[in-house]
Design an enzyme around this catalytic site. Sequence first.
Site, PDB file in Angstrom:
ATOM      1  N   TYR A 102       0.816  -1.212   0.000  1.00  0.00           N
ATOM      2  CA  TYR A 102       0.000   0.000   0.000  1.00  0.00           C
ATOM      3  C   TYR A 102       0.852   1.265   0.000  1.00  0.00           C
ATOM      4  O   TYR A 102       0.463   2.282  -0.588  1.00  0.00           O
ATOM      5  CB  TYR A 102      -0.950  -0.002   1.196  1.00  0.00           C
ATOM      6  CG  TYR A 102      -2.152  -0.908   0.996  1.00  0.00           C
ATOM      7  CD1 TYR A 102      -3.035  -0.696  -0.055  1.00  0.00           C
ATOM      8  CD2 TYR A 102      -2.393  -1.984   1.848  1.00  0.00           C
ATOM      9  CE1 TYR A 102      -4.130  -1.526  -0.257  1.00  0.00           C
ATOM     10  CE2 TYR A 102      -3.487  -2.820   1.659  1.00  0.00           C
ATOM     11  CZ  TYR A 102      -4.352  -2.585   0.600  1.00  0.00           C
ATOM     12  OH  TYR A 102      -5.425  -3.403   0.403  1.00  0.00           O
ATOM     13  N   GLU A 200      -0.493 -29.706  11.485  1.00  0.00           N
ATOM     14  CA  GLU A 200      -1.092 -28.838  10.472  1.00  0.00           C
ATOM     15  C   GLU A 200      -2.290 -28.059  10.995  1.00  0.00           C
ATOM     16  O   GLU A 200      -2.396 -26.855  10.782  1.00  0.00           O
ATOM     17  CB  GLU A 200      -1.520 -29.668   9.261  1.00  0.00           C
ATOM     18  CG  GLU A 200      -2.241 -28.838   8.199  1.00  0.00           C
ATOM     19  CD  GLU A 200      -2.727 -29.647   7.013  1.00  0.00           C
ATOM     20  OE1 GLU A 200      -3.359 -29.049   6.127  1.00  0.00           O
ATOM     21  OE2 GLU A 200      -2.481 -30.867   6.966  1.00  0.00           O
ATOM     22  N   ASP A 252      -2.908 -33.616   7.633  1.00  0.00           N
ATOM     23  CA  ASP A 252      -3.974 -34.320   6.933  1.00  0.00           C
ATOM     24  C   ASP A 252      -3.368 -35.247   5.892  1.00  0.00           C
ATOM     25  O   ASP A 252      -2.173 -35.124   5.543  1.00  0.00           O
ATOM     26  CB  ASP A 252      -4.904 -33.327   6.235  1.00  0.00           C
ATOM     27  CG  ASP A 252      -5.786 -32.544   7.197  1.00  0.00           C
ATOM     28  OD1 ASP A 252      -6.003 -33.033   8.325  1.00  0.00           O
ATOM     29  OD2 ASP A 252      -6.255 -31.458   6.817  1.00  0.00           O
TER      30      ASP A 252
END
Length: 367
Positions: A102, A200, A252
């Site tokens: 920005y 995770e 996972d």
Amino acid sequence: MSNGKMNERQKNALSKLTDVATDIYQAFEDGEIPKMQLPLRAKRNIEFDPATQVWKYGDLKTVRTAKTTQGAVMMLRTAYVTKFVNDMIRDGKTSTLREMYYVSEGWNAAKFHSEDESNLLVEDLETVSGCLREDFKLRPEERGAHVYGNVNFRTMTKKGMKKFNCIDDVAEAGFPIPYSVEKETFEIDSHDAKFVMALETGGMYARLIENGFAESAGAILVHLSGQPARAIRRLIKRLNEEQGLPIVVFTDGDPWSFRIFASIAYGAIKTAHISDYLATPTSQFIGITASDILNYDLPTDKLNDKDIAALKAELTDPRFNDAFWDEEIHAMLELGRKAEQQALAKHGLDFVTDHYLPEKLTQMGLW
């Protein structure tokens, strides 16, 4: 902040970035077209370094030059970013990567059109300067990653260095990992642990804390919060190298989670220039695997087209080039299914800490 208050890393970064800008201006003075030579960011340019046991960029290069309009804009942006970072270091400030994006709104023709453009340029400056983004006082947005376990950290606060025990002195979620974990502002004081487990998902991290796994197993739990930020990977590496703690990774069971493990153990393509700083090649993967889905009769979801394409890509990814991964990736493709860590709850909330993890850790010699 005056030069006298800078640490050595910041002084070095200031010097190296000044050199980058000077080279660009000197090329103009000499009547030459400025250019920057960088490693080619592609899978075909990733090579295994036997000395460090991690994957790094190879010898293929790409050249950015001011010969084209796009190249000239990149050189202009480089000059602006260099000044922005130099000013921050001198003033003792920091900036998020998004804030810098920005800030560039005021750089006229040099402004970035996306945050990806600004992030890429910062990575380029890391490569050509040999410094790190953290040395530039640039930080990512907070990721919510935490540590829980019997380990003591000394970290910089507004009142100086302060010691925290990551069980006794923290809230329920643990110790929040700062954006920079270098020795100048972050010390690993002491610990009473056998290994580090990187997790995770927040759900599994909370389950292990609630079940008392950190205390009973002698584990330091690190919540990765998805794809791990650089500070998380750096902290894991420091715990391994400086404290001699084995690293195990619990995710996972899908191709995207496999890549989380690979980024911890061997590095990621976009940060291959600093793999030896971030990667921990002795890390071991616990699961979830295709074998786990079958052995523990886990609930599953069907692999979608993107999952299948990702698994097939991993078969040619050098980070997965061993017998274990070849077998498990082929098994998942044949099974056509994937599973989450929390699917283990099918067998009860205590199953993961009473059965699954002890069985897996026993196979690794850590239980």
